[in-house]
Design a protein around this motif. Sequence first.
Motif, PDB file in Angstrom:
ATOM      1  N   LEU A  48       0.819  -1.213   0.000  1.00  0.00           N
ATOM      2  CA  LEU A  48       0.000   0.000   0.000  1.00  0.00           C
ATOM      3  C   LEU A  48       0.854   1.264   0.000  1.00  0.00           C
ATOM      4  CD1 LEU A  48      -2.848  -0.985   2.461  1.00  0.00           C
ATOM      5  CD2 LEU A  48      -3.026  -0.664  -0.003  1.00  0.00           C
ATOM      6  N   SER A  49       2.044   1.172   0.551  1.00  0.00           N
ATOM      7  CA  SER A  49       2.945   2.334   0.589  1.00  0.00           C
ATOM      8  C   SER A  49       3.710   2.515  -0.717  1.00  0.00           C
ATOM      9  CB  SER A  49       3.946   2.175   1.731  1.00  0.00           C
ATOM     10  OG  SER A  49       3.273   2.101   2.954  1.00  0.00           O
ATOM     11  N   LEU A  53       2.194   1.697  -7.461  1.00  0.00           N
ATOM     12  CA  LEU A  53       0.828   1.187  -7.616  1.00  0.00           C
ATOM     13  C   LEU A  53      -0.155   2.347  -7.737  1.00  0.00           C
ATOM     14  CD1 LEU A  53       0.588  -1.733  -5.027  1.00  0.00           C
ATOM     15  CD2 LEU A  53       0.670  -1.916  -7.497  1.00  0.00           C
ATOM     16  N   ASP A  57      -5.332   0.071  -8.237  1.00  0.00           N
ATOM     17  CA  ASP A  57      -4.711  -1.187  -7.817  1.00  0.00           C
ATOM     18  C   ASP A  57      -4.733  -1.335  -6.294  1.00  0.00           C
ATOM     19  OD1 ASP A  57      -4.159  -1.859 -10.446  1.00  0.00           O
ATOM     20  OD2 ASP A  57      -2.126  -1.028 -10.398  1.00  0.00           O
ATOM     21  N   LYS A  58      -4.483  -0.236  -5.606  1.00  0.00           N
ATOM     22  CA  LYS A  58      -4.509  -0.270  -4.146  1.00  0.00           C
ATOM     23  C   LYS A  58      -5.916  -0.552  -3.634  1.00  0.00           C
ATOM     24  CE  LYS A  58      -0.526   2.741  -3.494  1.00  0.00           C
ATOM     25  NZ  LYS A  58      -0.015   4.000  -2.943  1.00  0.00           N
ATOM     26  N   LEU A  61      -6.530  -4.176  -4.033  1.00  0.00           N
ATOM     27  CA  LEU A  61      -5.792  -4.889  -2.992  1.00  0.00           C
ATOM     28  C   LEU A  61      -6.545  -4.814  -1.661  1.00  0.00           C
ATOM     29  CD1 LEU A  61      -3.111  -6.366  -2.387  1.00  0.00           C
ATOM     30  CD2 LEU A  61      -2.123  -4.150  -1.855  1.00  0.00           C
ATOM     31  N   LEU A  82      -7.080   7.009  -0.058  1.00  0.00           N
ATOM     32  CA  LEU A  82      -6.098   6.901  -1.140  1.00  0.00           C
ATOM     33  C   LEU A  82      -5.892   8.248  -1.831  1.00  0.00           C
ATOM     34  CD1 LEU A  82      -7.194   3.455  -2.605  1.00  0.00           C
ATOM     35  CD2 LEU A  82      -5.144   3.939  -1.253  1.00  0.00           C
ATOM     36  N   GLU A  87      -2.733   6.033   2.968  1.00  0.00           N
ATOM     37  CA  GLU A  87      -2.803   4.571   3.034  1.00  0.00           C
ATOM     38  C   GLU A  87      -1.830   3.978   4.049  1.00  0.00           C
ATOM     39  OE1 GLU A  87      -0.637   5.842  -0.754  1.00  0.00           O
ATOM     40  OE2 GLU A  87      -2.552   6.266   0.116  1.00  0.00           O
TER      41      GLU A  87
END
Length: 185
Positions: A48-49, A53, A57-58, A61, A82, A87
């Motif tokens: 997430l970091s 991405l 996409d995050k 996920l 986001l 995140e």
Amino acid sequence: MNIGIIAMRYANALFGYAVENEVSEKVYQEMLSLSGNFSKVPKLRTALSNPILSGKDKLELLTSAVGGVMSKELERFMELVLKNHREKILQFVALLYLDIYRKANHINRGRLITATSLEKETEDHIKNMILGRVHEGTVEFETCVNPDIEGGFILDIDTYRLDASVANQFKRIKKQFIEKNKRII
């Protein structure tokens, strides 16, 4: 800025939004799943970091971390997180949301740790004893086996701990023995 303050603001905002839309229980279950996945899969936080991405996409996920389907309220919240590039604090937000929800709904947490697995009726008896001691609300109760305690049990209820494990008793005896022998010398 303090991460705890920011995470608390986001968690409070999510709780208020979920209560307003009458989906606080659903969001609670989703955040329970998310926080569990943060614990089980440490690379989730790293992913997430990752700045490479995309937000989409995050979000995918996070949707899979929640259990595959996310409520529209939580999805809107995740999009906001986001968008604001927060995140990195999602794990803290999830844990704080769980605490806020439990406090608002008078849910106590109980955990029993034993050296070997218990019979179902013994486990139910202990759970009923805890329910009898709780003045208001309900209890989320879990049991786990940890052979390192060598025997006995450890009972956690919210912030209270009763450690009746053999390993803890050995530690106390060792400490007493060392203290007594220090005085002799």
